[in-house]
Design a protein around this motif. Structure first.
Motif, PDB file in Angstrom:
ATOM      1  N   ASN A 176     -21.282  -3.181  14.646  1.00  0.00           N
ATOM      2  CA  ASN A 176     -21.131  -1.776  14.965  1.00  0.00           C
ATOM      3  C   ASN A 176     -20.928  -1.025  13.657  1.00  0.00           C
ATOM      4  OD1 ASN A 176     -20.772   0.543  16.441  1.00  0.00           O
ATOM      5  ND2 ASN A 176     -18.638   0.137  16.914  1.00  0.00           N
ATOM      6  N   GLU A 177     -21.799  -1.310  12.665  1.00  0.00           N
ATOM      7  CA  GLU A 177     -21.639  -0.711  11.357  1.00  0.00           C
ATOM      8  C   GLU A 177     -21.698   0.804  11.446  1.00  0.00           C
ATOM      9  OE1 GLU A 177     -23.229  -3.494  11.735  1.00  0.00           O
ATOM     10  OE2 GLU A 177     -22.807  -4.804  10.050  1.00  0.00           O
ATOM     11  N   GLU A 178     -20.778   1.427  10.765  1.00  0.00           N
ATOM     12  CA  GLU A 178     -20.778   2.872  10.642  1.00  0.00           C
ATOM     13  C   GLU A 178     -21.468   3.217   9.349  1.00  0.00           C
ATOM     14  OE1 GLU A 178     -16.697   3.988  10.699  1.00  0.00           O
ATOM     15  OE2 GLU A 178     -16.368   3.150  12.680  1.00  0.00           O
ATOM     16  N   SER A 179     -21.550   4.479   9.076  1.00  0.00           N
ATOM     17  CA  SER A 179     -22.125   4.906   7.820  1.00  0.00           C
ATOM     18  C   SER A 179     -21.312   4.318   6.681  1.00  0.00           C
ATOM     19  CB  SER A 179     -22.086   6.434   7.738  1.00  0.00           C
ATOM     20  OG  SER A 179     -22.283   6.840   6.429  1.00  0.00           O
ATOM     21  N   ASN A 180     -21.910   3.390   5.935  1.00  0.00           N
ATOM     22  CA  ASN A 180     -21.183   2.833   4.804  1.00  0.00           C
ATOM     23  C   ASN A 180     -21.237   3.778   3.618  1.00  0.00           C
ATOM     24  OD1 ASN A 180     -23.849   2.380   4.197  1.00  0.00           O
ATOM     25  ND2 ASN A 180     -23.638   0.199   3.810  1.00  0.00           N
TER      26      ASN A 180
ATOM     27  N   VAL B  29     -26.100   4.730  12.633  1.00  0.00           N
ATOM     28  CA  VAL B  29     -27.134   4.341  11.672  1.00  0.00           C
ATOM     29  C   VAL B  29     -28.402   3.933  12.408  1.00  0.00           C
ATOM     30  CG1 VAL B  29     -27.753   2.720   9.819  1.00  0.00           C
ATOM     31  CG2 VAL B  29     -25.386   3.488  10.046  1.00  0.00           C
ATOM     32  N   LEU B  30     -29.538   4.465  11.944  1.00  0.00           N
ATOM     33  CA  LEU B  30     -30.853   3.980  12.363  1.00  0.00           C
ATOM     34  C   LEU B  30     -31.323   3.067  11.242  1.00  0.00           C
ATOM     35  CD1 LEU B  30     -33.337   4.241  14.359  1.00  0.00           C
ATOM     36  CD2 LEU B  30     -34.231   5.866  12.684  1.00  0.00           C
ATOM     37  N   TYR B  31     -31.725   1.845  11.596  1.00  0.00           N
ATOM     38  CA  TYR B  31     -32.085   0.880  10.570  1.00  0.00           C
ATOM     39  C   TYR B  31     -33.329   0.102  10.952  1.00  0.00           C
ATOM     40  CZ  TYR B  31     -29.881  -2.684  13.564  1.00  0.00           C
ATOM     41  OH  TYR B  31     -29.550  -3.512  14.607  1.00  0.00           O
ATOM     42  N   LEU B  32     -33.883  -0.579   9.956  1.00  0.00           N
ATOM     43  CA  LEU B  32     -34.968  -1.520  10.174  1.00  0.00           C
ATOM     44  C   LEU B  32     -34.374  -2.916  10.293  1.00  0.00           C
ATOM     45  CD1 LEU B  32     -37.563  -0.282   7.539  1.00  0.00           C
ATOM     46  CD2 LEU B  32     -37.613   0.065  10.018  1.00  0.00           C
ATOM     47  N   ALA B  33     -34.834  -3.653  11.291  1.00  0.00           N
ATOM     48  CA  ALA B  33     -34.360  -5.018  11.510  1.00  0.00           C
ATOM     49  C   ALA B  33     -35.297  -5.995  10.804  1.00  0.00           C
ATOM     50  CB  ALA B  33     -34.326  -5.312  13.002  1.00  0.00           C
ATOM     51  N   PRO B  34     -34.768  -6.825   9.894  1.00  0.00           N
ATOM     52  CA  PRO B  34     -35.625  -7.768   9.178  1.00  0.00           C
ATOM     53  C   PRO B  34     -35.966  -8.981  10.040  1.00  0.00           C
ATOM     54  CG  PRO B  34     -33.369  -8.055   8.465  1.00  0.00           C
ATOM     55  CD  PRO B  34     -33.379  -6.899   9.433  1.00  0.00           C
ATOM     56  N   GLU B  35     -37.186  -9.454   9.864  1.00  0.00           N
ATOM     57  CA  GLU B  35     -37.624 -10.695  10.515  1.00  0.00           C
ATOM     58  C   GLU B  35     -38.215 -11.585   9.428  1.00  0.00           C
ATOM     59  OE1 GLU B  35     -40.440  -9.487  13.487  1.00  0.00           O
ATOM     60  OE2 GLU B  35     -39.038  -8.089  14.388  1.00  0.00           O
ATOM     61  N   PRO B  36     -37.700 -12.754   9.202  1.00  0.00           N
ATOM     62  CA  PRO B  36     -36.573 -13.360   9.901  1.00  0.00           C
ATOM     63  C   PRO B  36     -35.251 -12.798   9.377  1.00  0.00           C
ATOM     64  CG  PRO B  36     -37.328 -14.834   8.175  1.00  0.00           C
ATOM     65  CD  PRO B  36     -38.260 -13.651   8.180  1.00  0.00           C
TER      66      PRO B  36
ATOM     67  N   HIS C 160     -29.652  -5.678   8.023  1.00  0.00           N
ATOM     68  CA  HIS C 160     -30.385  -4.442   8.318  1.00  0.00           C
ATOM     69  C   HIS C 160     -30.683  -3.683   7.032  1.00  0.00           C
ATOM     70  CE1 HIS C 160     -26.203  -3.140   7.990  1.00  0.00           C
ATOM     71  NE2 HIS C 160     -26.664  -1.932   7.701  1.00  0.00           N
ATOM     72  N   ALA C 161     -31.706  -2.833   7.110  1.00  0.00           N
ATOM     73  CA  ALA C 161     -32.043  -1.905   6.029  1.00  0.00           C
ATOM     74  C   ALA C 161     -31.866  -0.499   6.595  1.00  0.00           C
ATOM     75  CB  ALA C 161     -33.470  -2.124   5.552  1.00  0.00           C
ATOM     76  N   SER C 162     -30.792   0.168   6.209  1.00  0.00           N
ATOM     77  CA  SER C 162     -30.489   1.506   6.741  1.00  0.00           C
ATOM     78  C   SER C 162     -31.573   2.502   6.358  1.00  0.00           C
ATOM     79  CB  SER C 162     -29.149   2.010   6.204  1.00  0.00           C
ATOM     80  OG  SER C 162     -28.100   1.167   6.617  1.00  0.00           O
ATOM     81  N   VAL C 163     -31.892   3.382   7.303  1.00  0.00           N
ATOM     82  CA  VAL C 163     -32.875   4.437   7.053  1.00  0.00           C
ATOM     83  C   VAL C 163     -32.176   5.793   7.067  1.00  0.00           C
ATOM     84  CG1 VAL C 163     -35.025   5.523   7.826  1.00  0.00           C
ATOM     85  CG2 VAL C 163     -34.716   3.049   8.057  1.00  0.00           C
ATOM     86  N   VAL C 164     -31.493   6.128   8.153  1.00  0.00           N
ATOM     87  CA  VAL C 164     -30.722   7.380   8.225  1.00  0.00           C
ATOM     88  C   VAL C 164     -29.397   7.112   8.917  1.00  0.00           C
ATOM     89  CG1 VAL C 164     -32.719   8.930   8.227  1.00  0.00           C
ATOM     90  CG2 VAL C 164     -31.803   8.127  10.391  1.00  0.00           C
ATOM     91  N   TYR C 165     -28.448   7.984   8.661  1.00  0.00           N
ATOM     92  CA  TYR C 165     -27.137   7.852   9.282  1.00  0.00           C
ATOM     93  C   TYR C 165     -26.568   9.236   9.562  1.00  0.00           C
ATOM     94  CZ  TYR C 165     -25.391   8.722   4.539  1.00  0.00           C
ATOM     95  OH  TYR C 165     -25.134   9.267   3.316  1.00  0.00           O
ATOM     96  N   ASP C 166     -25.575   9.246  10.453  1.00  0.00           N
ATOM     97  CA  ASP C 166     -24.863  10.476  10.808  1.00  0.00           C
ATOM     98  C   ASP C 166     -25.797  11.605  11.227  1.00  0.00           C
ATOM     99  OD1 ASP C 166     -22.464   9.204  10.315  1.00  0.00           O
ATOM    100  OD2 ASP C 166     -22.305   9.935   8.262  1.00  0.00           O
ATOM    101  N   ARG C 167     -26.679  11.334  12.176  1.00  0.00           N
ATOM    102  CA  ARG C 167     -27.633  12.323  12.689  1.00  0.00           C
ATOM    103  C   ARG C 167     -27.339  12.619  14.148  1.00  0.00           C
ATOM    104  NH1 ARG C 167     -32.352  13.002   9.387  1.00  0.00           N
ATOM    105  NH2 ARG C 167     -31.757  12.248   7.345  1.00  0.00           N
ATOM    106  N   THR C 168     -27.968  13.651  14.664  1.00  0.00           N
ATOM    107  CA  THR C 168     -27.885  13.943  16.094  1.00  0.00           C
ATOM    108  C   THR C 168     -28.805  12.973  16.831  1.00  0.00           C
ATOM    109  OG1 THR C 168     -29.726  15.501  16.107  1.00  0.00           O
ATOM    110  CG2 THR C 168     -27.514  16.408  15.600  1.00  0.00           C
ATOM    111  N   GLU C 169     -28.607  12.837  18.132  1.00  0.00           N
ATOM    112  CA  GLU C 169     -29.475  11.953  18.911  1.00  0.00           C
ATOM    113  C   GLU C 169     -30.935  12.374  18.787  1.00  0.00           C
ATOM    114  OE1 GLU C 169     -28.909   8.998  20.404  1.00  0.00           O
ATOM    115  OE2 GLU C 169     -26.946   9.213  19.442  1.00  0.00           O
ATOM    116  N   ALA C 170     -31.183  13.678  18.836  1.00  0.00           N
ATOM    117  CA  ALA C 170     -32.557  14.171  18.715  1.00  0.00           C
ATOM    118  C   ALA C 170     -33.154  13.799  17.361  1.00  0.00           C
ATOM    119  CB  ALA C 170     -32.608  15.678  18.929  1.00  0.00           C
ATOM    120  N   GLU C 171     -32.367  13.894  16.306  1.00  0.00           N
ATOM    121  CA  GLU C 171     -32.854  13.529  14.973  1.00  0.00           C
ATOM    122  C   GLU C 171     -33.138  12.032  14.887  1.00  0.00           C
ATOM    123  OE1 GLU C 171     -30.889  16.786  11.967  1.00  0.00           O
ATOM    124  OE2 GLU C 171     -29.540  15.313  12.881  1.00  0.00           O
TER     125      GLU C 171
END
Length: 180
Positions: A3-7, A89-96, A127-138
């Motif tokens: 449940n990572e928050e904005s680091n 945080v919206l992030y990219l999930a790495p595989e593997p 994870h690779a963070s892309v954006v954080y602390d945004r509105t749901e619409a964003e």
């Protein structure tokens, strides 16, 4: 799941260190979102461990152990095919994801005084963070646009030790993964 928050929400102390697997060839695909990050000194990355030891405790012995530890891991190809969310945080999930987990576990096993994210989360989800602390619409808008750019592929070849000097993160040393 973590449940990572904005680091980025809290300025790190001078001398804070981090072990990151940086992904500079992924970063151009994440413009314009990553351009506004206050991350002087590093780029898109997957965190291996933060915080690591304070800079004042990182001597040649520690660096040698890190060299040996990371040389024990094979470099590998990584794909980012989907975006995911923590609450802030919206992030990219790495595989593997397992090689990232294995590196984190190995560092933490050797330095148990340095739990991932200072022990704040029970599962340090790679994870690779892309954006954080945004509105749901964003978040929805970014996820939709990001989906048109995926999948992204890169090679995980080295882990960087970065030190925060009060205004910028600086790479102190890069630890290559082995090429088998």
């Amino acid at each position: 799941m973590a449940n990572e928050e904005s680091n980025e929400a809290h300025e790190p102390a001078v001398g804070t260190s981090a072990l990151l697997l940086q992904l500079p060839d992924v970063a151009p695909h994440l413009k314009p979102w990553i351009d506004w990050w206050p991350h002087d000194g590093f780029t898109t990355h997957v965190t291996i461990l933060v915080p690591f030891l304070p800079d004042s405790e990182i001597d040649e012995g520690v660096l040698g152990e890190l060299r040996t530890l990371f040389a024990g891991f094979a470099a590998f190809d990584v794909t980012f095919a989907k975006a995911a969310r923590f609450p802030t945080v919206l992030y990219l999930a790495p595989e593997p994801e397992q090689p990232f987990r294995d590196m984190t576990a190995a560092v933490y096993e050797r330095w148990p005084q340095c739990p991932p994210y200072a022990g704040k989360y029970p599962d340090a989800t790679p994870h690779a963070s892309v954006v954080y602390d945004r509105t749901e619409a964003e978040y929805e808008d970014v996820a939709r646009e990001l989906g048109t750019r995926l999948p992204l592929r890169t090679r995980a070849a080295a882990v960087d030790l970065l030190i925060y000097d009060g205004s910028r993160w600086n790479v102190r040393e890069s630890f290559p993964l082995s090429e088998l």
